[in-house]
Structures are given as C-alpha cells and as structure tokens.
Write a protein that holds these residues in place. Structure first.
Motif, PDB file in Angstrom:
ATOM      1  N   LEU A   1      -0.424 -10.141   8.438  1.00  0.00           N
ATOM      2  CA  LEU A   1      -1.719 -10.624   7.954  1.00  0.00           C
ATOM      3  C   LEU A   1      -2.302 -11.609   8.964  1.00  0.00           C
ATOM      4  N   ALA A   2      -3.472 -11.310   9.487  1.00  0.00           N
ATOM      5  CA  ALA A   2      -4.176 -12.206  10.399  1.00  0.00           C
ATOM      6  C   ALA A   2      -5.247 -12.952   9.606  1.00  0.00           C
ATOM      7  N   SER A   3      -5.174 -14.260   9.618  1.00  0.00           N
ATOM      8  CA  SER A   3      -6.106 -15.082   8.840  1.00  0.00           C
ATOM      9  C   SER A   3      -7.024 -15.844   9.785  1.00  0.00           C
ATOM     10  N   PHE A   4      -8.290 -15.933   9.418  1.00  0.00           N
ATOM     11  CA  PHE A   4      -9.230 -16.707  10.223  1.00  0.00           C
ATOM     12  C   PHE A   4     -10.274 -17.330   9.320  1.00  0.00           C
ATOM     13  N   GLY A   5     -11.000 -18.270   9.862  1.00  0.00           N
ATOM     14  CA  GLY A   5     -11.983 -19.018   9.085  1.00  0.00           C
ATOM     15  C   GLY A   5     -11.408 -20.354   8.658  1.00  0.00           C
ATOM     16  N   GLY A   6     -12.273 -21.314   8.474  1.00  0.00           N
ATOM     17  CA  GLY A   6     -11.828 -22.653   8.124  1.00  0.00           C
ATOM     18  C   GLY A   6     -11.052 -22.723   6.834  1.00  0.00           C
ATOM     19  N   ALA A   7     -11.387 -21.850   5.863  1.00  0.00           N
ATOM     20  CA  ALA A   7     -10.698 -21.855   4.576  1.00  0.00           C
ATOM     21  C   ALA A   7      -9.685 -20.727   4.438  1.00  0.00           C
ATOM     22  N   GLY A   8      -9.612 -19.835   5.427  1.00  0.00           N
ATOM     23  CA  GLY A   8      -8.705 -18.701   5.330  1.00  0.00           C
ATOM     24  C   GLY A   8      -7.264 -19.113   5.161  1.00  0.00           C
ATOM     25  N   GLY A   9      -6.861 -20.153   5.876  1.00  0.00           N
ATOM     26  CA  GLY A   9      -5.485 -20.609   5.815  1.00  0.00           C
ATOM     27  C   GLY A   9      -5.077 -21.182   4.476  1.00  0.00           C
ATOM     28  N   GLN A  10      -6.054 -21.528   3.637  1.00  0.00           N
ATOM     29  CA  GLN A  10      -5.731 -22.043   2.301  1.00  0.00           C
ATOM     30  C   GLN A  10      -5.145 -20.946   1.410  1.00  0.00           C
ATOM     31  N   HIS A  11      -5.522 -19.696   1.672  1.00  0.00           N
ATOM     32  CA  HIS A  11      -5.148 -18.595   0.793  1.00  0.00           C
ATOM     33  C   HIS A  11      -4.223 -17.579   1.452  1.00  0.00           C
ATOM     34  N   ALA A  12      -3.955 -17.718   2.739  1.00  0.00           N
ATOM     35  CA  ALA A  12      -3.243 -16.685   3.487  1.00  0.00           C
ATOM     36  C   ALA A  12      -1.868 -16.392   2.909  1.00  0.00           C
ATOM     37  N   CYS A  13      -1.095 -17.420   2.599  1.00  0.00           N
ATOM     38  CA  CYS A  13       0.265 -17.206   2.093  1.00  0.00           C
ATOM     39  C   CYS A  13       0.251 -16.474   0.753  1.00  0.00           C
ATOM     40  N   GLU A  14      -0.651 -16.854  -0.140  1.00  0.00           N
ATOM     41  CA  GLU A  14      -0.698 -16.227  -1.457  1.00  0.00           C
ATOM     42  C   GLU A  14      -1.147 -14.768  -1.358  1.00  0.00           C
ATOM     43  N   ILE A  15      -2.135 -14.498  -0.520  1.00  0.00           N
ATOM     44  CA  ILE A  15      -2.606 -13.124  -0.365  1.00  0.00           C
ATOM     45  C   ILE A  15      -1.507 -12.259   0.251  1.00  0.00           C
ATOM     46  N   ALA A  16      -0.830 -12.795   1.275  1.00  0.00           N
ATOM     47  CA  ALA A  16       0.263 -12.047   1.896  1.00  0.00           C
ATOM     48  C   ALA A  16       1.357 -11.740   0.881  1.00  0.00           C
ATOM     49  N   SER A  17       1.660 -12.711   0.027  1.00  0.00           N
ATOM     50  CA  SER A  17       2.695 -12.525  -0.981  1.00  0.00           C
ATOM     51  C   SER A  17       2.311 -11.418  -1.966  1.00  0.00           C
ATOM     52  N   LEU A  18       1.056 -11.401  -2.400  1.00  0.00           N
ATOM     53  CA  LEU A  18       0.582 -10.362  -3.316  1.00  0.00           C
ATOM     54  C   LEU A  18       0.664  -8.970  -2.689  1.00  0.00           C
ATOM     55  N   LEU A  19       0.458  -8.896  -1.386  1.00  0.00           N
ATOM     56  CA  LEU A  19       0.460  -7.611  -0.696  1.00  0.00           C
ATOM     57  C   LEU A  19       1.838  -7.212  -0.178  1.00  0.00           C
ATOM     58  N   GLY A  20       2.822  -8.076  -0.368  1.00  0.00           N
ATOM     59  CA  GLY A  20       4.160  -7.767   0.117  1.00  0.00           C
ATOM     60  C   GLY A  20       4.333  -7.966   1.608  1.00  0.00           C
ATOM     61  N   ILE A  21       3.415  -8.692   2.228  1.00  0.00           N
ATOM     62  CA  ILE A  21       3.470  -8.954   3.671  1.00  0.00           C
ATOM     63  C   ILE A  21       4.296 -10.212   3.916  1.00  0.00           C
ATOM     64  N   LYS A  22       5.151 -10.175   4.920  1.00  0.00           N
ATOM     65  CA  LYS A  22       6.069 -11.284   5.175  1.00  0.00           C
ATOM     66  C   LYS A  22       5.693 -12.152   6.370  1.00  0.00           C
ATOM     67  N   THR A  23       4.742 -11.690   7.181  1.00  0.00           N
ATOM     68  CA  THR A  23       4.381 -12.424   8.394  1.00  0.00           C
ATOM     69  C   THR A  23       2.884 -12.672   8.436  1.00  0.00           C
ATOM     70  N   ILE A  24       2.503 -13.908   8.778  1.00  0.00           N
ATOM     71  CA  ILE A  24       1.097 -14.300   8.847  1.00  0.00           C
ATOM     72  C   ILE A  24       0.826 -14.921  10.208  1.00  0.00           C
ATOM     73  N   LEU A  25      -0.276 -14.543  10.821  1.00  0.00           N
ATOM     74  CA  LEU A  25      -0.698 -15.146  12.080  1.00  0.00           C
ATOM     75  C   LEU A  25      -2.004 -15.895  11.865  1.00  0.00           C
ATOM     76  N   ILE A  26      -2.013 -17.155  12.251  1.00  0.00           N
ATOM     77  CA  ILE A  26      -3.242 -17.952  12.197  1.00  0.00           C
ATOM     78  C   ILE A  26      -3.450 -18.561  13.572  1.00  0.00           C
ATOM     79  N   HIS A  27      -4.510 -18.156  14.239  1.00  0.00           N
ATOM     80  CA  HIS A  27      -4.784 -18.667  15.577  1.00  0.00           C
ATOM     81  C   HIS A  27      -5.094 -20.158  15.514  1.00  0.00           C
ATOM     82  N   ARG A  28      -4.722 -20.855  16.558  1.00  0.00           N
ATOM     83  CA  ARG A  28      -4.975 -22.301  16.618  1.00  0.00           C
ATOM     84  C   ARG A  28      -6.450 -22.610  16.405  1.00  0.00           C
ATOM     85  N   TYR A  29      -7.317 -21.738  16.886  1.00  0.00           N
ATOM     86  CA  TYR A  29      -8.763 -21.952  16.745  1.00  0.00           C
ATOM     87  C   TYR A  29      -9.365 -20.963  15.754  1.00  0.00           C
TER      88      TYR A  29
END
Length: 265
Positions: A21-49
C-alpha cells in the motif's frame, strides 16, 4: 463500508496480501495502517515528502520540449536530404531551449520524427525510426512502412509517401537513475529500535486505536528527528509540518533514506 471490504478480503486475501500500500497526502498516513489491515496488506510505503508528492515529483521529472513544423513534401531520395536538414535546424532549436532550462550534453535525448501518410489517404502516422529500419541512417520510409503495416496489415506499394509535418522532441534528463529501490535498501539496512525517551516529543498524546481502544501516552516523533535505520513501534505517531502518520499497535515503522517503511503483524 467495512463489512464488504472484510468479506472481499476473506475471499481474496491471498491476492491482496502480496501487494504494497502506497500512501500519500498530508492525511493519508493517518489511515494507511487501518486500510492496509482491512485489505490484508502487510507492507505500507509512505514517502518522506508524501504530503507534497506532486510538487516533489514535478521537480524530479524529466523536462520535455518539442517543436513541430508543417512540411507538405513527398518523401523520396531527392527530398530526404532537405528534410534531414530541416530536422537538424529544429533539433538545434530544441537543444538551445533545453540548454536555457539547464539541460545540455548527454543530459539531453533527442527524438526526430516525420508525420507521414500514403498519397491519397488521410491517415498520417508520426514515425520515429529505429536503428534497424532500412539502411539504419534515419530511414523514415522503411520506418513508416514498418509502422503502417503493423497498424493496418498491408502496404499501398504503388502510392507515394507524403510528409505532412516534421517534429523534434528533446528530453532533458533530470537523473540517470534514482538509486536502489527501497526494498533493496531495507535488505541491507542495519535496523535499531528508536530511543523513545530521547527522540519522542515531550508531550504524549491520547489517541484512539481500533481493537485496543484509547492509548493515553502515545509517543509522537518528529520525522526530521529520526535517523535512517531507526524503527518506531506502534502505538505511535510520526509527524512533520505537513503530515501525520499513525503507527498502530503491533506495527513497525522503519525510516529509510526516502520512505517510512511500515510492516503490520
């Protein structure tokens, strides 16, 4: 909406679990872990910028500049030299503009094209010769016939070929390579737990997490204060001036040179 997602995950979890799961946006990181968990995804990438990723990507992108001129000439052994001279002139104009923008020498890749069609038809094809076409020296006729036959399955052998336009595209290369991938970097990275007492912001936050409830002393880390190789274990938050990243309980967030690499249980 959660129930259909969970049902889909149970039915197709073997497929989604292989994704990242690739997350972006200022608020994307707030929900990335929960969305990944719902989808059964185990790895999340959030770019520094990730919060300014569009602007950051534009700064990294190659610069393209092109010029096109009308021609209305038949293509033959006689006109080939004249067309080549015109392409040479347009090529110099393109290189001059890219040099003005800061690209020159081997940082510039040029593509020279002719917009060609058979006489009596109205279907023109913009042709870019390959080294293997005809005599290998920008043989536009051979290139046109190759592209035309690939497109339509036949050639109009008795028809002359008309050049409607000449076109030159110059590409200013920002980078030859962006370096090794984040996955290769993670494999060779010396990982170590972050020193919570030294690195966490002085004020703990009360944060609610699904499945565990409210955690009153959730540590908050400044992204710029973390070092490459440090691992933040959830529950925690990682923030900077433009984004908030929530690391849920059981998750681990590893800082690489360009990403926050989060893995879930």
């Amino acid at each position: 909406m959660c129930r259909p997602i969970r049902a889909l995950t149970e039915a197709r979890g073997h497929a989604t679990s292989e994704h990242v799961l690739a997350s972006f946006g200022g608020a994307g990181g707030q929900h990335a872990c929960e969305i990944a968990s719902l989808l059964g995804i185990k790895t999340i990438l959030i770019h520094r910028y990730s919060s300014i990723l569009s602007a950051y990507g534009l700064a990294l992108a190659d610069r393209a500049y092109e010029l096109q001129e009308p021609s209305s000439a038949f293509y033959s052994a006689t006109t080939r030299q004249t067309l080549t001279q015109r392409l040479d002139k347009v090529t110099e104009d393109v290189k001059t503009e890219l040099k003005r923008q800061g690209f020159e020498g081997d940082r510039v890749h040029v593509e020279r094209m002719l917009n060609m069609r058979f006489d009596g038809t109205d279907t023109a094809l913009m042709v870019l010769p390959n080294p293997g076409d005809g005599d290998g020296a920008e043989d536009f006729e051979a290139a046109f016939k190759r592209v035309y036959k690939s497109e339509f399955g036949f050639l109009l052998e008795t028809k002359s070929i008309i050049v409607d336009d000449i076109k030159v595209r110059g590409i200013g290369k920002t980078f030859d390579t962006l370096g090794e991938s984040v996955y290769e970097e993670v494999k060779g990275l010396a990982q170590r737990p972050v020193d919570v007492q030294a690195k966490a912001d002085g004020t703990r936050r009360s944060v609610y997490f699904d499945r565990v409830g409210r955690v009153d002393d959730t540590p908050v880390f400044l992204l710029d204060g973390l070092e490459v190789g440090e691992v933040v274990e959830g529950p925690a938050m990682v923030i900077d001036d433009t984004q908030t990243i929530v690391v849920v309980p059981g998750a681990k967030a590893l800082l690489t040179s360009k990403h926050l690499y989060i893995t879930l249980e």
